[in-house]
Design a protein around this motif. Structure first.
Motif, mmCIF file in Angstrom:
data_model
loop_
_atom_site.group_PDB
_atom_site.id
_atom_site.type_symbol
_atom_site.label_atom_id
_atom_site.label_comp_id
_atom_site.label_asym_id
_atom_site.label_seq_id
_atom_site.Cartn_x
_atom_site.Cartn_y
_atom_site.Cartn_z
ATOM 1 N N SER A 50 0.845 -1.190 0.000
ATOM 2 C CA SER A 50 0.000 0.000 0.000
ATOM 3 C C SER A 50 0.882 1.242 0.000
ATOM 4 N N SER A 51 0.310 2.345 -0.426
ATOM 5 C CA SER A 51 1.089 3.572 -0.561
ATOM 6 C C SER A 51 1.581 4.093 0.786
ATOM 7 N N TRP A 52 0.828 3.893 1.856
ATOM 8 C CA TRP A 52 1.267 4.422 3.144
ATOM 9 C C TRP A 52 2.461 3.647 3.673
ATOM 10 N N VAL A 53 2.570 2.357 3.352
ATOM 11 C CA VAL A 53 3.726 1.572 3.786
ATOM 12 C C VAL A 53 4.976 2.096 3.090
ATOM 13 N N SER A 54 4.879 2.392 1.799
ATOM 14 C CA SER A 54 6.010 2.943 1.066
ATOM 15 C C SER A 54 6.400 4.305 1.617
ATOM 16 N N THR A 55 5.425 5.124 1.949
ATOM 17 C CA THR A 55 5.694 6.455 2.499
ATOM 18 C C THR A 55 6.409 6.346 3.846
ATOM 19 N N VAL A 56 5.944 5.462 4.701
ATOM 20 C CA VAL A 56 6.573 5.267 6.013
ATOM 21 C C VAL A 56 7.999 4.748 5.839
ATOM 22 N N LEU A 57 8.207 3.848 4.895
ATOM 23 C CA LEU A 57 9.537 3.306 4.641
ATOM 24 C C LEU A 57 10.506 4.401 4.189
ATOM 25 N N VAL A 58 10.076 5.247 3.269
ATOM 26 C CA VAL A 58 10.935 6.334 2.780
ATOM 27 C C VAL A 58 11.216 7.329 3.888
ATOM 28 N N LEU A 59 10.196 7.755 4.623
ATOM 29 C CA LEU A 59 10.405 8.722 5.702
ATOM 30 C C LEU A 59 11.278 8.143 6.810
ATOM 31 N N GLY A 60 11.158 6.858 7.071
ATOM 32 C CA GLY A 60 12.010 6.215 8.069
ATOM 33 C C GLY A 60 13.468 6.216 7.639
ATOM 34 N N CYS A 61 13.723 5.956 6.368
ATOM 35 C CA CYS A 61 15.099 6.002 5.857
ATOM 36 C C CYS A 61 15.665 7.416 5.943
ATOM 37 N N VAL A 62 14.873 8.407 5.605
ATOM 38 C CA VAL A 62 15.327 9.802 5.679
ATOM 39 C C VAL A 62 15.631 10.168 7.127
ATOM 40 N N ALA A 63 14.772 9.781 8.050
ATOM 41 C CA ALA A 63 14.997 10.076 9.472
ATOM 42 C C ALA A 63 16.262 9.379 9.957
ATOM 43 N N ALA A 64 16.493 8.139 9.539
ATOM 44 C CA ALA A 64 17.691 7.413 9.952
ATOM 45 C C ALA A 64 18.952 8.105 9.440
ATOM 46 N N VAL A 65 18.939 8.611 8.225
ATOM 47 C CA VAL A 65 20.099 9.323 7.667
ATOM 48 C C VAL A 65 20.338 10.619 8.445
ATOM 49 N N ILE A 66 19.282 11.340 8.779
ATOM 50 C CA ILE A 66 19.421 12.589 9.533
ATOM 51 C C ILE A 66 20.007 12.310 10.917
ATOM 52 N N VAL A 67 19.527 11.281 11.581
ATOM 53 C CA VAL A 67 20.038 10.927 12.906
ATOM 54 C C VAL A 67 21.494 10.499 12.805
ATOM 55 N N LEU A 68 21.837 9.718 11.801
ATOM 56 C CA LEU A 68 23.222 9.270 11.622
ATOM 57 C C LEU A 68 24.149 10.452 11.368
ATOM 58 N N LEU A 69 23.734 11.367 10.506
ATOM 59 C CA LEU A 69 24.556 12.549 10.237
ATOM 60 C C LEU A 69 24.700 13.423 11.486
ATOM 61 N N GLY A 70 23.649 13.571 12.260
ATOM 62 C CA GLY A 70 23.718 14.336 13.507
ATOM 63 C C GLY A 70 24.651 13.675 14.503
ATOM 64 N N TYR A 71 24.608 12.370 14.608
ATOM 65 C CA TYR A 71 25.488 11.641 15.513
ATOM 66 C C TYR A 71 26.948 11.802 15.086
ATOM 67 N N LEU A 72 27.212 11.684 13.778
ATOM 68 C CA LEU A 72 28.580 11.841 13.288
ATOM 69 C C LEU A 72 29.076 13.272 13.503
ATOM 70 N N GLN A 73 28.189 14.234 13.408
ATOM 71 C CA GLN A 73 28.549 15.639 13.605
ATOM 72 C C GLN A 73 28.953 15.902 15.063
ATOM 73 N N THR A 74 28.235 15.292 15.993
ATOM 74 C CA THR A 74 28.545 15.500 17.412
ATOM 75 C C THR A 74 29.807 14.743 17.828
ATOM 76 N N ARG A 75 30.138 13.664 17.176
ATOM 77 C CA ARG A 75 31.308 12.873 17.531
ATOM 78 C C ARG A 75 32.598 13.390 16.909
ATOM 79 N N SER A 76 32.503 14.217 15.873
ATOM 80 C CA SER A 76 33.722 14.691 15.204
ATOM 81 C C SER A 76 34.381 15.791 16.017
ATOM 82 N N PRO A 77 35.734 15.782 16.042
ATOM 83 C CA PRO A 77 36.419 16.850 16.776
ATOM 84 C C PRO A 77 36.368 18.162 16.011
ATOM 85 N N TYR A 78 36.408 19.258 16.744
ATOM 86 C CA TYR A 78 36.309 20.578 16.120
ATOM 87 C C TYR A 78 37.601 20.954 15.517
#
Length: 85
Positions: free
Chosen positions: A57-85
């Motif tokens: 169904s279309s809502w399952v595909s939408t949830v899957l895409v939004l979940g992947c986008v959220a996971a990438v944002i969280v991963l990038l935020g985590y990498l940003q906080t762990r990197s030295p200045y």
């Protein structure tokens, strides 16, 4: 080549209709000879459809895409906080 330019020649539909016909290609002659002896069988316009997989169904595909986008944002935020200045 004659000395006439293109603007002096007359190209019209009558001239094109009276042009000699082109002879068929070797492949066309070969197929015509083969089909004269053994004509091809009828072929359906569209083949019978095969088994169809159930669609998501279309809502399952939408949830899957939004979940992947959220996971990438969280991963990038985590990498940003762990990197030295």
């Amino acid at each position: 080549m004659s000395g006439q330019g293109d603007d002096e020649r007359e190209f019209d539909l009558r001239w094109a209709a009276e042009a000699e016909r082109k002879e068929p290609s070797a492949r066309a002659r070969m197929l015509a000879a083969r089909w004269r002896e053994n004509p091809p069988g009828p072929v359906p316009f569209r083949p019978d459809p095969g088994p169809v997989a159930p669609r998501r169904s279309s809502w399952v595909s939408t949830v899957l895409v939004l979940g992947c986008v959220a996971a990438v944002i969280v991963l990038l935020g985590y990498l940003q906080t762990r990197s030295p200045y």
